[in-house]
Design a protein around this motif. Sequence first.
Motif, PDB file in Angstrom:
ATOM      1  N   GLU A 298       0.835  -1.206   0.000  1.00  0.00           N
ATOM      2  CA  GLU A 298       0.000   0.000   0.000  1.00  0.00           C
ATOM      3  C   GLU A 298       0.868   1.255   0.000  1.00  0.00           C
ATOM      4  O   GLU A 298       0.546   2.242  -0.675  1.00  0.00           O
TER       5      GLU A 298
ATOM      6  N   GLN B  54       3.810   1.490  -1.306  1.00  0.00           N
ATOM      7  CA  GLN B  54       4.345   1.595  -2.670  1.00  0.00           C
ATOM      8  C   GLN B  54       3.306   2.197  -3.617  1.00  0.00           C
ATOM      9  O   GLN B  54       3.615   3.045  -4.450  1.00  0.00           O
ATOM     10  N   LYS B  55       2.050   1.757  -3.475  1.00  0.00           N
ATOM     11  CA  LYS B  55       0.977   2.312  -4.312  1.00  0.00           C
ATOM     12  C   LYS B  55       0.829   3.821  -4.069  1.00  0.00           C
ATOM     13  O   LYS B  55       0.676   4.595  -5.022  1.00  0.00           O
TER      14      LYS B  55
ATOM     15  N   ASP C 248       3.071   5.892  -2.937  1.00  0.00           N
ATOM     16  CA  ASP C 248       4.247   6.570  -3.469  1.00  0.00           C
ATOM     17  C   ASP C 248       4.125   6.746  -4.979  1.00  0.00           C
ATOM     18  O   ASP C 248       4.393   7.817  -5.523  1.00  0.00           O
ATOM     19  N   THR C 249       3.684   5.676  -5.643  1.00  0.00           N
ATOM     20  CA  THR C 249       3.496   5.734  -7.096  1.00  0.00           C
ATOM     21  C   THR C 249       2.429   6.762  -7.457  1.00  0.00           C
ATOM     22  O   THR C 249       2.608   7.563  -8.389  1.00  0.00           O
ATOM     23  N   ASN C 250       1.323   6.778  -6.728  1.00  0.00           N
ATOM     24  CA  ASN C 250       0.254   7.751  -6.986  1.00  0.00           C
ATOM     25  C   ASN C 250       0.733   9.179  -6.753  1.00  0.00           C
ATOM     26  O   ASN C 250       0.406  10.082  -7.530  1.00  0.00           O
ATOM     27  N   CYS C 251       1.502   9.379  -5.689  1.00  0.00           N
ATOM     28  CA  CYS C 251       2.017  10.725  -5.399  1.00  0.00           C
ATOM     29  C   CYS C 251       2.939  11.199  -6.520  1.00  0.00           C
ATOM     30  O   CYS C 251       2.872  12.356  -6.948  1.00  0.00           O
ATOM     31  N   LYS C 252       3.790  10.319  -6.989  1.00  0.00           N
ATOM     32  CA  LYS C 252       4.704  10.687  -8.072  1.00  0.00           C
ATOM     33  C   LYS C 252       3.925  11.003  -9.342  1.00  0.00           C
ATOM     34  O   LYS C 252       4.272  11.930 -10.075  1.00  0.00           O
ATOM     35  N   SER C 253       2.880  10.243  -9.591  1.00  0.00           N
ATOM     36  CA  SER C 253       2.044  10.496 -10.764  1.00  0.00           C
ATOM     37  C   SER C 253       1.360  11.850 -10.654  1.00  0.00           C
ATOM     38  O   SER C 253       1.323  12.625 -11.617  1.00  0.00           O
TER      39      SER C 253
ATOM     40  N   GLU D  79       2.374  14.399  -8.827  1.00  0.00           N
ATOM     41  CA  GLU D  79       3.410  15.429  -8.939  1.00  0.00           C
ATOM     42  C   GLU D  79       3.777  15.673 -10.404  1.00  0.00           C
ATOM     43  O   GLU D  79       3.959  16.814 -10.830  1.00  0.00           O
TER      44      GLU D  79
END
Length: 81
Positions: A53, A55-56, A58-63, A65
């Motif tokens: 979760e 990791q998900k 983190d990936t969503n935040c980067k997306s 951003e």
Amino acid sequence: MNLMPELDSLSWIKRDLLALSDIQLALSHEKERRLIDNIAVAEEYLSDLLAMEAQKLDTNCKSIEAKLYKKSPCITEAQQK
């Protein structure tokens, strides 16, 4: 009156009760060990789930951003400073 057969019978009953008590104690220890094992497995599972979760997120935040940067590069540049 001869009490020996009755005493012998009581002796057998006492030994049987002690054996049953030992069995009950062993079963109790086995249940406790299994419970501890199950808790350890659950903790490992929850830890893995939490990592996935995170990791998900983190990936969503980067997306998000990246999308913000495309729309307004000055906003994300200011946040990075």
